[in-house]
Scaffold this motif. Structure first.
Motif, PDB file in Angstrom:
ATOM      1  N   PRO A  48      61.229  34.232  38.773  1.00  0.00           N
ATOM      2  CA  PRO A  48      62.653  35.230  39.062  1.00  0.00           C
ATOM      3  C   PRO A  48      62.377  35.473  40.172  1.00  0.00           C
ATOM      4  N   GLY A  49      63.679  35.598  41.309  1.00  0.00           N
ATOM      5  CA  GLY A  49      63.476  36.112  42.363  1.00  0.00           C
ATOM      6  C   GLY A  49      62.621  37.843  42.756  1.00  0.00           C
ATOM      7  N   GLY A  50      61.608  37.562  43.237  1.00  0.00           N
ATOM      8  CA  GLY A  50      60.897  38.897  43.234  1.00  0.00           C
ATOM      9  C   GLY A  50      59.377  38.815  41.582  1.00  0.00           C
ATOM     10  N   GLY A  51      59.799  38.412  41.528  1.00  0.00           N
ATOM     11  CA  GLY A  51      58.678  37.702  40.083  1.00  0.00           C
ATOM     12  C   GLY A  51      56.824  37.177  40.594  1.00  0.00           C
ATOM     13  N   SER A  52      55.989  37.148  40.243  1.00  0.00           N
ATOM     14  CA  SER A  52      54.712  37.305  40.235  1.00  0.00           C
ATOM     15  C   SER A  52      54.408  35.866  38.698  1.00  0.00           C
ATOM     16  N   ARG A  53      53.035  36.134  39.536  1.00  0.00           N
ATOM     17  CA  ARG A  53      52.305  34.938  38.868  1.00  0.00           C
ATOM     18  C   ARG A  53      50.354  34.785  39.411  1.00  0.00           C
ATOM     19  N   GLY A  54      49.962  34.363  39.157  1.00  0.00           N
ATOM     20  CA  GLY A  54      48.401  34.573  38.798  1.00  0.00           C
ATOM     21  C   GLY A  54      47.688  35.431  38.538  1.00  0.00           C
ATOM     22  N   SER A  55      47.237  36.409  39.288  1.00  0.00           N
ATOM     23  CA  SER A  55      46.405  37.428  37.859  1.00  0.00           C
ATOM     24  C   SER A  55      45.508  36.864  37.439  1.00  0.00           C
ATOM     25  N   HIS A  56      44.405  36.268  38.523  1.00  0.00           N
ATOM     26  CA  HIS A  56      43.251  35.432  37.815  1.00  0.00           C
ATOM     27  C   HIS A  56      42.601  35.604  38.624  1.00  0.00           C
ATOM     28  N   ALA A  57      41.414  35.105  38.372  1.00  0.00           N
ATOM     29  CA  ALA A  57      40.434  34.572  39.388  1.00  0.00           C
ATOM     30  C   ALA A  57      39.363  33.223  39.439  1.00  0.00           C
ATOM     31  N   HIS A  58      38.902  32.310  39.700  1.00  0.00           N
ATOM     32  CA  HIS A  58      38.230  30.964  39.028  1.00  0.00           C
ATOM     33  C   HIS A  58      36.321  31.494  39.400  1.00  0.00           C
ATOM     34  N   LYS A  59      36.148  30.500  38.436  1.00  0.00           N
ATOM     35  CA  LYS A  59      34.323  30.470  39.142  1.00  0.00           C
ATOM     36  C   LYS A  59      33.522  29.875  39.723  1.00  0.00           C
ATOM     37  N   GLU A  60      34.354  29.183  39.757  1.00  0.00           N
ATOM     38  CA  GLU A  60      33.783  27.542  40.485  1.00  0.00           C
ATOM     39  C   GLU A  60      35.114  26.647  41.343  1.00  0.00           C
ATOM     40  N   LEU A  61      36.229  27.122  40.585  1.00  0.00           N
ATOM     41  CA  LEU A  61      37.593  25.839  41.403  1.00  0.00           C
ATOM     42  C   LEU A  61      38.093  26.948  42.580  1.00  0.00           C
ATOM     43  N   GLN A  62      38.000  25.553  43.919  1.00  0.00           N
ATOM     44  CA  GLN A  62      38.990  26.143  44.694  1.00  0.00           C
ATOM     45  C   GLN A  62      40.099  25.809  44.949  1.00  0.00           C
ATOM     46  N   GLN A  63      40.816  26.607  45.946  1.00  0.00           N
ATOM     47  CA  GLN A  63      42.317  25.996  45.770  1.00  0.00           C
ATOM     48  C   GLN A  63      43.153  26.019  47.024  1.00  0.00           C
TER      49      GLN A  63
END
Length: 140
Positions: A48-63
């Motif tokens: 949704p417009g203005g929405g958000s995702r994510g809110s986490h970290a990874h120990k080993e993974l790159q993106q």
């Protein structure tokens, strides 16, 4: 990897190949365009417009995070410093190294977020609680 900082994350410009008035193409290759071998790809859409995702970290993974269409912001946090990147060009990707908290927000209508990841999905690699993330950053 907890020693990583937001300054280890960077925008990567990918090659754009122009093909007259028919549009452009951008090629992504393991070890060339992306500094890791892509083992998983996924995309977010209909946020949704203005929405958000994510809110986490990874120990080993790159993106490598790419705005394939539209725009959104990525706020990176290493526990001490925050940096926000606006992604809005399909030929630019944001390299996010391990040990960095990320929030994706301010999605434009119709935005598509493409994520290329260095590892397959592993729930054990995620840190989903910000306070746990801060403890992990100090401990490791």
């Amino acid at each position: 990897m907890s020693e990583t900082t937001v300054f280890d994350c960077t925008l990567i410009e990918m090659d754009r190949h122009h093909s007259d008035d028919r549009g452009n193409i951008t090629v992504v290759e393991n070890g060339k365009t992306v500094p890791f071998n892509v083992r998983r790809a996924y995309y977010l859409y209909d946020v949704p417009g203005g929405g958000s995702r994510g809110s986490h970290a990874h120990k080993e993974l790159q993106q490598l995070i790419v705005a394939a269409s539209g725009s959104f912001d990525v706020t990176l946090d290493d526990g001490n410093v925050k940096r926000t990147f606006t992604l809005n060009r399909p030929y630019q990707g944001l390299l996010v190294v391990p040990g960095i908290w990320r929030d994706l927000n301010n999605f434009s209508a119709g935005a598509v977020c493409l994520v290329l990841a260095s590892e397959k999905y592993d729930e054990q690699d995620y840190i989903r609680d910000y306070n746990e993330f801060l403890k992990w950053k100090i401990k490791v």
